[in-house]
Design a protein around this motif. Structure first.
Motif, mmCIF file in Angstrom:
data_model
loop_
_atom_site.group_PDB
_atom_site.id
_atom_site.type_symbol
_atom_site.label_atom_id
_atom_site.label_comp_id
_atom_site.label_asym_id
_atom_site.label_seq_id
_atom_site.Cartn_x
_atom_site.Cartn_y
_atom_site.Cartn_z
ATOM 1 N N GLY A 1 0.784 -1.185 -0.176
ATOM 2 C CA GLY A 1 -0.054 0.067 0.068
ATOM 3 C C GLY A 1 0.975 1.321 0.049
ATOM 4 N N SER B 1 2.186 1.878 -3.624
ATOM 5 C CA SER B 1 1.068 1.624 -4.787
ATOM 6 C C SER B 1 1.287 2.712 -6.002
ATOM 7 N N GLU C 1 1.722 1.687 -9.858
ATOM 8 C CA GLU C 1 0.690 2.083 -10.600
ATOM 9 C C GLU C 1 1.465 2.925 -11.801
ATOM 10 N N ASN D 1 -4.241 -8.854 -5.842
ATOM 11 C CA ASN D 1 -3.946 -8.072 -6.424
ATOM 12 C C ASN D 1 -2.755 -7.992 -7.212
ATOM 13 N N LYS E 1 -5.162 2.402 -0.794
ATOM 14 C CA LYS E 1 -3.554 1.920 -0.482
ATOM 15 C C LYS E 1 -3.683 0.455 -0.543
ATOM 16 N N SER E 2 -4.594 -0.234 -0.862
ATOM 17 C CA SER E 2 -4.423 -1.771 -0.826
ATOM 18 C C SER E 2 -4.203 -2.171 0.477
#
Lengths: 503, 342
Positions: free
Chosen positions: B220, B223, B227, B244, B302-303
């Motif tokens: 998180g 991330s 990305e 994920n 933030k996963s």
């Protein structure tokens, strides 16, 4: 250019945007100038409220506060020897002596113009080179290179603010010792804390600079008053002439480059920029002995650099999401509040917002010229206040500043101890600038040295095998040798006395 | 001239004083449990601005402040691997006005004997708002450790074994990360150099800039770099692959490492001795804050939903007690110091 014009248009065709721009500009100037409050205080107070603003307004507000706040701290540094924030500390080294010599107007004039110039230049560079510059800095400057840069800075600093190189070095070493109090930056191993909780976290920098600068100054002037030697600083609103500025061209360009570069390095920010540019100004000067005693270049260099660093700090922030200092870290919080992440995608996802930010920082830098001049012309009149009234006010402001930092009364005690130490050091011709730089550069230096050692197999000579660090370390050693040669007569005298005594 | 200046100065002071008076009056009338909170609350965050802990505090404190109708100030006291903040917290009275945000370091450092503060007996856990597993990441452009553009942990292990001791890991001086890395090294049979810093910007930047080889971090916290195409995950320290990151190999599923992974947890604490009604109230507020829409968006962004991130007051105490045992056992296995009596 098209993007910049778009950003400017967005900024000045939106009445609320203009209002926020003006509030940020004035707020930064005021908070930056009050010791203990600083631009970070303003930024922290405003953070929750940005949730109610549009994302563009919120980010733009922080960009403007950053630019104006860094300049604001120069005013009290010059007039009262109270740096508004750490990055303005080197400005006080020569700015305050200029005030004492009746050149406060010129000192502020240099600060205003150079802050505006440094900020504007950095804003232009920021608009032109965000991604390539961020990539270069990130790839080429790791702990090894940053340590080498700090070593180079420390090698220069010992000659500032004293007539004796030995006392300069002693002051620097005391600064390094103070910087090492608390715990080591990598492992957290306690040291020099005498078992007290307060010292476990180290000596905070703000009470130290308030003590060494503001409190010590009150004591020095108070002693003069008691002896009937006090002469009030003459109020002057005369600005530097164009010719005087022209003479500073190399200092300005060099400091802007240093400021820009330091600002780009993640985690370093405007503070290192100000200190390093001051060091360089001393090193390149034909009259290094004048520094610390009212040399205009000593104001020009840090003020150009710390404002240049503000624009530069946006580069790693926006391109990589890496904060260059505390305020840019808060800006990450603002982006997050608006459900955005800074980083490589920001130029794609929020291009318009970024260009409004760039444009607002550019125009804020230029606006400092106008607003700063008006502010400065009014504020120099504070010098008309009689010293018996001004001195307690300075002590009260400094005490509030030290306490407000984290609500700890021990910080106030630290400030007064530093004040007494600073008073005695000044009477003994020891160098307060060298001590202060020892504290701040020493902490950065130790952290980066520890990590460098891991990377270099604990071989100190390996610093010379890396091109950038090799050049910087070599330059630092040459500077030390040159300093010793320059003062060889002094060393010779000490040596002769020593051998005579021991014969 | 001087008189008029003095009058103006007096007027300014009078205005400030009346403003201050109004501020005090407003704060006294603030709603809360009993009279609490009557004044702003301070949260001490022990890690740097912009990092994972800092973001976690901002995310939970924002809604909490609205629920309590109170101002919550955050200060970051960094250094010493998260220990330099403790004196500040311990000097504050146990009145619920100074809260501590801390992580698993509290228990791991106690286990190794570095600190005498026992989170179980000396603190009141209010909430745990982040529970996150750990992964290894590489620079997305680093072809040495990729096969056809996909990170390949086997290649990394091969490199680390061939160039013994040369693999550099950007890490933080926290036992959770150090023990986890030691477990990975032992399992795969290589040694690496740990380059430690508490500053998240420098830690991430070292790998993004290509100065160091591997980053150990919770997904998180990085991330945005993943990305943004700057970092790629190369190993999940977890029994199974994450939904994920389906292409990223896991220590258990892919390499047979039979190990209970250590978790990064971030929680809010107050001192033991704080009035029980205030502790109860704060625990309820943070539980409500965690469930707020605003915070849930943060968790998702933030996963932090890879594993359930929420632990109530009771579960917080439980996780603290359990982690004392887990760290003591892991440290013993690795030959690290363990406090007597654990």
């Amino acid at each position: 250019m098209e993007d910049f014009l778009f950003g400017t248009q967005q900024l000045f065709t939106d009445p609320i945007g203009i209002l926020i721009f003006v509030v940020g500009l004035i707020g930064g100037l005021v908070f930056g100038a009050v010791p203990g409050l600083s631009l970070l205080t303003l930024a922290a107070v405003l953070l929750p409220f940005t949730a109610y603003m549009s994302s563009t307004h919120a980010i733009m507000l922080y960009g403007v506060i950053y630019v104006s706040g860094v300049y604001g701290g120069a005013v009290t540094a010059i007039l009262f020897n109270i740096p508004g924030s750490v990055e303005n500390a080197p400005t006080a080294f020569d700015g305050y002596p200029m005030t004492q010599q009746g050149h406060s107007g010129k000192a502020i004039g240099y600060a205003v113009t150079c802050s505006a110039f440094g900020g504007t230049l950095a804003a232009i560079a920021m608009m032109a080179f965000t991604e390539p510059v961020a990539d270069f800095a990130i790839k080429n400057f790791g702990p090894v290179e940053i340590f080498a840069l700090v070593f180079f800075g420390l090698a220069v600093v010992a000659g500032i603010g004293t007539n004796s190189i030995a006392k300069g070095w002693l002051s620097l070493l005391i600064g390094l010792l103070i910087g090492s109090i608390g715990s080591d930056p990598v492992g957290g191993i306690p040291r020099f804390n005498f078992g007290t909780l307060y010292l476990h976290g180290g000596v905070h920098f703000i009470p130290l600079i308030l003590g060494f600068f503001a409190v010590a100054e009150v004591f020095v002037q108070g002693l003069k008053l008691a002896r009937g030697e006090y002469a009030a600083p003459r109020v002057s609103v005369s600005y530097p002439t164009f010719l005087e500025f022209w003479k500073m061209k190399f200092v300005v360009v060099r400091s802007a480059i240093i400021g820009f570069f330091c600002g780009v390095l993640p985690g370093i920010g405007a503070t290192l920029a100000a200190f390093m540019s001051y060091n360089e100004a001393v090193r390149w000067s034909k009259h290094p002995e004048r520094f610390g005693k009212g040399e205009p270049e000593g104001v020009v260099a840090p003020e150009t650099a710390n404002n240049a660093a503000t624009g530069a700090a946006m580069i790693p922030l926006l391109a990589l999401g890496l904060p260059g200092g505390a305020l840019t870290a808060m800006m990450i919080g603002v982006f997050n509040l608006h459900d955005m992440d800074v980083g490589p995608l920001i130029m794609i996802e929020a291009r318009d917002l970024v260009w409004v930010l760039f444009a607002s920082m550019f125009w804020a830098s230029l606006a400092i010229l106008l607003v700063g001049v008006v502010e400065a012309k009014g504020i120099v009149n504070l010098l008309r206040i009689p010293f018996p009234v001004l001195a307690p006010a300075i002590l009260v402001f400094a005490t509030i500043g030290a306490f407000a930092l984290r609500g700890n009364i021990l910080d106030v005690y630290t400030m007064f101890i530093a004040g007494i130490a600073g008073f005695l050091m000044r009477r003994g011709d020891y160098s307060i600038p060298a001590l202060v730089m020892g504290v701040i550069l020493g902490q950065i230096g130790e952290d980066t040295f520890s990590r460098s050692m891991v990377l270099l197999d604990y071989n100190v000579f390996a610093f010379f095998t890396e091109p950038i660090s090799g050049v910087l370390i070599a330059a630092g050693i040459i500077t030390i040798v040159m300093n010793i040669i320059r003062h060889r007569e002094l060393f010779g005298k000490y040596y002769a006395e020593f051998t005579d005594e021991n014969a | 001239m001087r008189k008029s200046f003095g009058k103006r100065l007096l007027a300014v002071f009078a205005a400030i004083a009346s403003g201050f008076g109004m501020l005090v009056a407003t704060s006294v009338s603030a709603d809360g449990h009993g009279n609490y909170p009557e004044r702003p609350i301070t949260v001490i965050c022990c890690y740097g601005k912009g990092g994972g802990s800092d973001q976690a505090v901002d995310a939970i404190v924002g809604p909490a402040a609205k629920i309590m109708n109170a101002k919550i100030n955050k200060i970051n006291i960094t250094g010493g691997g998260g220990l330099n903040c403790l004196p500040e917290f311990l000097q504050a009275p146990a009145d619920g006005y100074t809260l501590l945000q801390h992580i698993d370091t509290l228990t791991s450092r106690y286990v190794e004997g570095r600190i005498d503060l026992n989170a179980v007996s000396d603190l009141e856990g209010l909430v745990i708002m982040n529970v996150a597993p750990t992964m290894l990441f590489i620079n997305a452009d680093d072809e040495r450790f990729q096969t056809d553009g996909v990170p390949d942990f086997d290649k990394l292990v091969e490199y680390a074994k061939q160039e013994e001791g040369k693999l550099t890991v950007s890490n933080i001086n926290i036992p959770m990360e150090l023990i986890s890395m030691a477990v990975v090294e032992n399992h795969f049979g290589f040694k690496s150099r740990q380059v430690l810093t508490g500053k998240s910007g420098e830690r991430f930047g070292a790998v993004i800039g290509g100065q160091l080889d591997v980053l150990m971090e919770q997904p998180g916290d990085v991330s945005k770099y993943v990305e943004g195409g700057r970092l790629k995950p190369i190993l999940a320290l977890w029994p199974t692959r994450f939904e994920n990151f389906p292409d990223t190999k896991a220590t258990g599923q892919d390499y047979g490492l039979d190990w209970e992974p250590l978790l990064r947890f971030r929680g809010m604490f107050t001192k033991k001795g704080t009035p029980p009604e205030i502790v109860d109230y704060l625990a309820k507020v943070f539980a409500e804050s965690y469930q707020s829409e605003e915070h849930q968006e943060f968790v998702k962004r933030k996963s932090l939903d890879i594993v359930d991130s929420f632990r109530s007051r009771e579960d917080t105490t439980k996780i603290l007690e359990e982690s004392l045992g887990i760290y003591a056992e892991a440290s013993r296995e690795l030959g690290l110091p363990v406090r007597k009596g654990l």
